[in-house]
Motif scaffolding. Structure first.
Motif, PDB file in Angstrom:
ATOM      1  N   VAL A   1      42.769  30.362 -31.683  1.00  0.00           N
ATOM      2  CA  VAL A   1      41.902  31.023 -32.046  1.00  0.00           C
ATOM      3  C   VAL A   1      40.578  30.155 -32.263  1.00  0.00           C
ATOM      4  N   LYS A   2      39.582  30.201 -31.169  1.00  0.00           N
ATOM      5  CA  LYS A   2      38.575  29.305 -31.420  1.00  0.00           C
ATOM      6  C   LYS A   2      37.707  29.184 -32.528  1.00  0.00           C
ATOM      7  N   ASN A   3      37.547  30.471 -33.023  1.00  0.00           N
ATOM      8  CA  ASN A   3      36.757  30.495 -34.309  1.00  0.00           C
ATOM      9  C   ASN A   3      37.172  30.516 -35.628  1.00  0.00           C
TER      10      ASN A   3
ATOM     11  N   ILE B   1      41.519  21.665 -35.992  1.00  0.00           N
ATOM     12  CA  ILE B   1      41.934  21.568 -34.700  1.00  0.00           C
ATOM     13  C   ILE B   1      42.850  20.448 -34.247  1.00  0.00           C
ATOM     14  N   PHE B   2      43.948  20.773 -33.952  1.00  0.00           N
ATOM     15  CA  PHE B   2      44.813  19.542 -33.319  1.00  0.00           C
ATOM     16  C   PHE B   2      44.981  19.964 -31.727  1.00  0.00           C
ATOM     17  N   SER B   3      44.503  19.136 -30.763  1.00  0.00           N
ATOM     18  CA  SER B   3      44.438  19.298 -29.327  1.00  0.00           C
ATOM     19  C   SER B   3      45.485  18.348 -28.708  1.00  0.00           C
TER      20      SER B   3
ATOM     21  N   LYS C   1      52.514  20.574 -36.299  1.00  0.00           N
ATOM     22  CA  LYS C   1      50.889  20.799 -36.724  1.00  0.00           C
ATOM     23  C   LYS C   1      50.598  22.192 -36.959  1.00  0.00           C
ATOM     24  N   ARG C   2      51.190  23.067 -36.330  1.00  0.00           N
ATOM     25  CA  ARG C   2      50.900  24.736 -36.597  1.00  0.00           C
ATOM     26  C   ARG C   2      51.548  24.940 -38.300  1.00  0.00           C
ATOM     27  N   MET C   3      52.529  24.397 -38.256  1.00  0.00           N
ATOM     28  CA  MET C   3      53.006  24.668 -39.662  1.00  0.00           C
ATOM     29  C   MET C   3      52.448  23.794 -40.781  1.00  0.00           C
ATOM     30  N   THR C   4      51.809  22.715 -40.601  1.00  0.00           N
ATOM     31  CA  THR C   4      50.997  21.981 -41.524  1.00  0.00           C
ATOM     32  C   THR C   4      49.355  22.551 -41.489  1.00  0.00           C
ATOM     33  N   GLY C   5      49.258  23.632 -40.999  1.00  0.00           N
ATOM     34  CA  GLY C   5      47.899  24.182 -41.039  1.00  0.00           C
ATOM     35  C   GLY C   5      46.911  23.897 -40.148  1.00  0.00           C
ATOM     36  N   TYR C   6      47.264  23.493 -38.996  1.00  0.00           N
ATOM     37  CA  TYR C   6      46.141  23.209 -37.874  1.00  0.00           C
ATOM     38  C   TYR C   6      46.314  24.433 -36.848  1.00  0.00           C
ATOM     39  N   ASN C   7      45.038  24.448 -36.441  1.00  0.00           N
ATOM     40  CA  ASN C   7      44.799  25.390 -35.191  1.00  0.00           C
ATOM     41  C   ASN C   7      45.096  24.485 -33.901  1.00  0.00           C
ATOM     42  N   VAL C   8      46.330  24.754 -33.326  1.00  0.00           N
ATOM     43  CA  VAL C   8      46.718  23.929 -32.370  1.00  0.00           C
ATOM     44  C   VAL C   8      46.378  24.261 -30.867  1.00  0.00           C
TER      45      VAL C   8
ATOM     46  N   SER D   1      48.791  30.010 -23.981  1.00  0.00           N
ATOM     47  CA  SER D   1      48.784  31.246 -23.067  1.00  0.00           C
ATOM     48  C   SER D   1      49.448  30.798 -21.791  1.00  0.00           C
ATOM     49  N   TRP D   2      50.102  31.799 -20.971  1.00  0.00           N
ATOM     50  CA  TRP D   2      50.720  31.601 -19.823  1.00  0.00           C
ATOM     51  C   TRP D   2      50.019  32.263 -18.571  1.00  0.00           C
ATOM     52  N   SER D   3      48.480  32.727 -19.198  1.00  0.00           N
ATOM     53  CA  SER D   3      48.045  33.319 -18.010  1.00  0.00           C
ATOM     54  C   SER D   3      46.816  32.235 -17.708  1.00  0.00           C
ATOM     55  N   LEU D   4      46.382  32.314 -16.343  1.00  0.00           N
ATOM     56  CA  LEU D   4      45.435  31.543 -15.643  1.00  0.00           C
ATOM     57  C   LEU D   4      44.178  32.180 -16.321  1.00  0.00           C
ATOM     58  N   GLU D   5      43.356  31.518 -17.030  1.00  0.00           N
ATOM     59  CA  GLU D   5      42.373  32.073 -17.763  1.00  0.00           C
ATOM     60  C   GLU D   5      41.172  30.914 -17.784  1.00  0.00           C
ATOM     61  N   HIS D   6      39.893  31.157 -17.624  1.00  0.00           N
ATOM     62  CA  HIS D   6      39.009  30.231 -17.748  1.00  0.00           C
ATOM     63  C   HIS D   6      38.300  30.470 -19.151  1.00  0.00           C
ATOM     64  N   ARG D   7      39.206  29.874 -20.180  1.00  0.00           N
ATOM     65  CA  ARG D   7      38.733  29.895 -21.554  1.00  0.00           C
ATOM     66  C   ARG D   7      39.599  28.831 -22.133  1.00  0.00           C
ATOM     67  N   ILE D   8      39.000  28.605 -23.424  1.00  0.00           N
ATOM     68  CA  ILE D   8      39.913  27.294 -24.228  1.00  0.00           C
ATOM     69  C   ILE D   8      41.171  27.719 -24.575  1.00  0.00           C
ATOM     70  N   GLY D   9      42.297  27.166 -24.460  1.00  0.00           N
ATOM     71  CA  GLY D   9      43.833  27.505 -24.486  1.00  0.00           C
ATOM     72  C   GLY D   9      44.057  28.294 -23.294  1.00  0.00           C
ATOM     73  N   GLY D  10      43.272  28.757 -22.442  1.00  0.00           N
ATOM     74  CA  GLY D  10      44.204  29.310 -21.231  1.00  0.00           C
ATOM     75  C   GLY D  10      44.825  28.464 -20.421  1.00  0.00           C
ATOM     76  N   ARG D  11      45.779  28.845 -19.601  1.00  0.00           N
ATOM     77  CA  ARG D  11      46.491  27.938 -18.568  1.00  0.00           C
ATOM     78  C   ARG D  11      45.269  27.573 -17.451  1.00  0.00           C
ATOM     79  N   TYR D  12      45.562  26.301 -17.250  1.00  0.00           N
ATOM     80  CA  TYR D  12      44.862  25.933 -16.285  1.00  0.00           C
ATOM     81  C   TYR D  12      45.612  25.166 -14.869  1.00  0.00           C
ATOM     82  N   GLU D  13      44.958  24.996 -13.680  1.00  0.00           N
ATOM     83  CA  GLU D  13      45.382  24.753 -12.413  1.00  0.00           C
ATOM     84  C   GLU D  13      44.337  23.629 -12.030  1.00  0.00           C
ATOM     85  N   THR D  14      44.957  22.585 -11.411  1.00  0.00           N
ATOM     86  CA  THR D  14      44.118  21.499 -10.836  1.00  0.00           C
ATOM     87  C   THR D  14      43.106  21.919  -9.566  1.00  0.00           C
TER      88      THR D  14
END
Length: 822
Positions: A40-42, A47-49, A79-86, A147-160
């Motif tokens: 959730v970007k907002n 954030i822990f990336s 990290k999620r369980m310690t309060g981070y948006n991972v 996410s397991w879907s190829l999406e052009h957004r933060i958190g989406g699956r990516y392919e090189t």
């Protein structure tokens, strides 16, 4: 006990008698449906990336990849369980040589003899099928990717090979070009004849091999004397440029300034002293050719000698080789050795072992050939790269040295252009009128080999004819901006600037010299700062005998999918936690090891099933000393687990959990508290009975949360059936509770020793552990007196006293401070 309370009331709420791996896909689908791992970007959470290494998809998922991805997932879940948006995206690597080689094998074609578009389509066909197989393995392992879907957004699956990802690669190149960091030059470079392309020093590996060391006669021009030179590369005689000897070697000082006549070819080369020559190797004389190895390259540059190249881009001898032209290197070596023997010029041949440079992809020996390529400057920035290395934390700390050693070894700029098809294209066009190089503006993905130049006419000469660049980038030039891509550089600059550097880079030690180093280089050149806050570097997963696991060696191959089918994903995951700390050494893998550690899952299920039979409505309760003891020890376990997870050491956390759960909680506390929890005899007050229920459930809920990052399936199944409709993975990680602090924790070891002594005594006399102890009195250590009532009920002791007995002559001492009076 109140009226109506009978044994039948205490029935397990946990229905299954044992853990069933068939629950794993069902739970995974529930997580996807509820989207509990979505980024959730907002969100207001910090954030822990995690910049996960995108696996190459044209090969099956390796057991080592499965292992290390589970550890990355453990970090994310904790990290999620310690309060981070991972931010934990799944990426797939699809660029470069592996799929090109696979396409050539699968379709029986040659890349350079196939139309480019047709070849690219064949590569895509292979990648689509392979990508789905890789994703399925990671899903079965329960990875909590956003996410397991190829999406052009933060958190989406990516392919090189996605146009957006390639756009980012091209934008970084354009930025470097405009800053004057890119240049084209013809240099002697590493070349793989099989792959048909240059490779960087970071892509060169070394292989031990046996080879012939041939002792060859040369003649000294000025004196006519014979000298002997030993070489493993006789096919390079035509490119010999100088003969050297060590300045301290008195045998050859008289040769300084003279000339050697090269056999077969007859050309003359100078003889000079140089410290590279080792008197103890061969004859002590060394011929320097262009080029047999890195030393040849360095010495010829140092002495400013013009090289004579003998090998072409196809790995065959060229016109400088004379009658050996057109032969492969191996063929030429065999033929020239035979010719030398026929002329009586070989004195002897020895078998030796040597390290041969090979291509990291094809495993074929590399050659050193002159190629005109594009380079990114790096040598002049070594000090800055070392500086930003000091700004990152390494797990384990000693693994940082792998990086430092590589940085210090860098001696040439990074060759970034490749003569391949399936990769990100270099975005350049060349004016056919004057050679002007046009660099487009960033903003989209360019394919110069098939697109018209995005400019009408040359700004220098006015020509309208352009030729597009056909080369692609080194795949590491793509991969080295993965952290920039996942942090949304292309779509949300504000988000990127707030959250860069990336929190964590997890990766293997074998790609420190390319993926980690090149990422640091590009990050420094782009942003002037390190790309990560933390770096986790792991070793390898090997087979039971310590051998590298490879599909080309069937006796070592362990298929993660087969392991999952046989034991379940949770069994594999708990093994990864309990087998060892992979940042400190290689991990040995076998079916027997996985099956052995999976027994803990059965133990946990049995514990949970027992505890689930007791009420959770505690009402007013009173904690006995036994309860305070185990809760205080549970507080310590919480700290141990937090420390392990924070140090990226899942092994420390998993081992602590298993030791407490099995060796302390199950074997001793539960055995001691059963009588009070059931209270069938009515010996304990209602408040103390409820205290047992409270403690049992408190320990179990805490253990489930502590273990959830490592074993997400079984902990979720127990949690949902016994405690809540909300996922355990949305709960907060346990924190030390002040109300559980107690000096009773110090009694744990004495308590265990007492139990073991009584059990040994019973076993030696054939008395069932559940039977009454046939003794007049039992004396226990004085400090265990607060546990008296639970100990009496646990061991069915009629008379339990504390301290040393008076009637010592009648006592049987079973252990230190423990006596039994018969």
């Amino acid at each position: 006990m109140t009226s109506g309370e009978t044994q039948e009331e205490y029935r397990p709420k946990l229905r299954g008698k044992t853990w069933d791996p068939k629950m794993e896909p069902i739970l995974f689908q529930r997580w996807q449906k509820e989207r509990i791992y979505e980024f959730v970007k907002n969100s207001e959470k910090p954030i822990f990336s995690i910049d996960t290494p995108p696996p190459y998809v044209n090969t099956p998922v390796h057991i080592g990849q499965a292992y290390t991805y589970v550890w990355m997932d453990i970090f994310a879940r904790y990290k999620r369980m310690t309060g981070y948006n991972v931010l934990f995206p799944m990426g797939l690597d699809k660029n470069g040589l592996p799929v090109e080689v696979q396409a050539e094998k699968t379709f029986g074609i040659s890349m350079h003899e196939t139309p480019r578009e047709e070849f690219i389509e064949k590569c895509k066909h292979i990648l689509i099928e392979s990508g789905e197989q890789s994703l399925e393995t990671f899903k079965r392992l329960g990875l909590s990717c956003n996410s397991w879907s190829l999406e052009h957004r933060i958190g989406g699956r990516y392919e090189t090979d996605d146009p957006e990802y390639r756009r980012l690669t091209q934008e970084t190149f354009i930025y470097f070009w405009n800053r004057g960091l890119i240049y084209e030059d013809e240099k002697t470079t590493n070349y793989c004849p099989v792959c048909g392309t240059t490779i960087s020093d970071a892509e060169v590996e070394y292989q031990e091999e046996e080879t012939d060391l041939n002792y060859i006669k040369f003649r000294v021009k000025e004196s006519g004397e014979e000298i002997i030179i030993a070489t493993t590369r006789p096919e390079l005689l035509c490119s010999c440029r100088i003969v050297i000897f060590n300045p301290e070697d008195e045998r050859y000082r008289h040769l300084e300034g003279k000339h050697a006549v090269v056999p077969i070819y007859g050309h003359e080369v100078p003889i000079e002293p140089h410290p590279y020559a080792k008197p103890e190797f061969g004859s002590g004389l060394v011929m320097i050719c262009s080029f047999g190895d890195y030393s040849d390259v360095r010495i010829l540059r140092e002495l400013n000698l013009t090289p004579i190249y003998a090998i072409d881009e196809k790995g065959r001898m060229n016109e400088n080789a004379g009658k050996y032209r057109g032969l492969t290197v191996k063929e030429a070596r065999e033929k020239i050795v035979q010719d030398l023997r026929d002329e009586g010029l070989i004195v002897k041949t020895e078998r030796i072992r040597q390290r041969r440079p090979i291509c990291w992809r094809s495993k074929n020996p590399i050659e050193f050939v002159p190629m005109r390529e594009y380079y990114l400057k790096q040598v002049e920035f070594k000090d800055e790269i070392l500086r930003i290395a000091d700004e990152m934390r390494f797990f384990a700390p000693e693994n940082k040295q792998i990086l430092i050693d590589w940085i210090n070894s860098v001696g040439i700029d990074w060759v970034i252009s490749r003569r391949r098809f399936y990769g990100t294209e270099i975005p350049l066009w060349y004016c056919e009128g004057c050679g002007y190089i046009y660099v487009p503006k960033p903003g989209r993905y360019y394919q110069p080999w098939k697109e018209k130049a995005p400019i009408e006419k040359c700004p220098r000469c006015g020509s309208t004819r352009f030729r597009g660049e056909e080369r692609t980038f080194d795949t590491w030039f793509d991969s080295a901006t993965s952290e920039v891509y996942i942090l949304g550089y292309l779509w949300d600059k504000d988000f990127f600037e707030k959250n860069f550097p990336c929190s964590l880079r997890p990766q293997g030690k074998e790609i420190v010299r390319n993926w980690l180093y090149f990422t640091m280089l590009k990050s420094f050149l782009l942003f002037g700062k390190p790309p990560f806050r933390d770096v986790w570097i792991h070793m390898h997963v090997v087979d039971e005998e310590g051998r590298k696991i490879s599909k080309s060696r069937p006796e070592t191959w362990i298929d993660p999918q087969e392991v999952i089918r046989r034991f379940g994903a949770e069994a594999f995951r708990i093994w990864t936690g309990l087998e060892g700390n992979i940042t400190r050494g290689d991990i040995r893998c076998s079916s027997e090891r996985i099956e052995g550690t999976s027994k803990f899952l059965t133990k946990l299920w049995n514990i949970a099933r027992f505890i689930s039979s007791f009420p959770q409505d505690f009402g007013e309760y009173e904690l006995a000393a036994m309860d305070r003891m185990i809760l205080a020890r549970l507080n310590d376990l919480i700290e141990e687990c937090r420390r392990g997870y924070e140090e990226m050491n899942a092994f420390a956390a998993a081992t602590a959990i298993r030791t407490f759960t099995w060796n302390i909680f199950a074997d001793h506390y539960i055995e001691a508290v059963k009588s009070r929890a059931y209270n069938r005899s009515g010996l304990f007050s209602r408040r103390l009975q409820r205290g047992a229920w409270y403690t049992l459930h408190s320990v179990l809920t805490t253990l489930l949360k502590l273990l959830a990052p490592i074993a997400p399936f079984i902990t979720e199944a127990i949690w949902l059936e016994v405690y809540s409709d909300e996922s355990i993975h949305t709960q907060r990680f346990p924190e030390r509770k002040p109300e559980w602090e107690s000096e009773m924790a110090n009694l744990i070891q004495r308590f265990i020793e007492f139990n073991n002594a009584i059990w040994r005594y019973k076993k030696a006399r054939g008395i069932a552990l559940s039977q009454r102890l046939p003794a007049r009195r039992v004396y226990a250590p004085a400090d265990l007196e607060p546990l008296k009532d639970d100990l009496k009920a646990m061991h069915r002791i009629d008379d339990l006293r504390f301290g040393a007995p008076r009637e010592a002559e009648e006592a049987i001492q079973t252990a230190s401070d423990i006596f039994i009076i018969k």
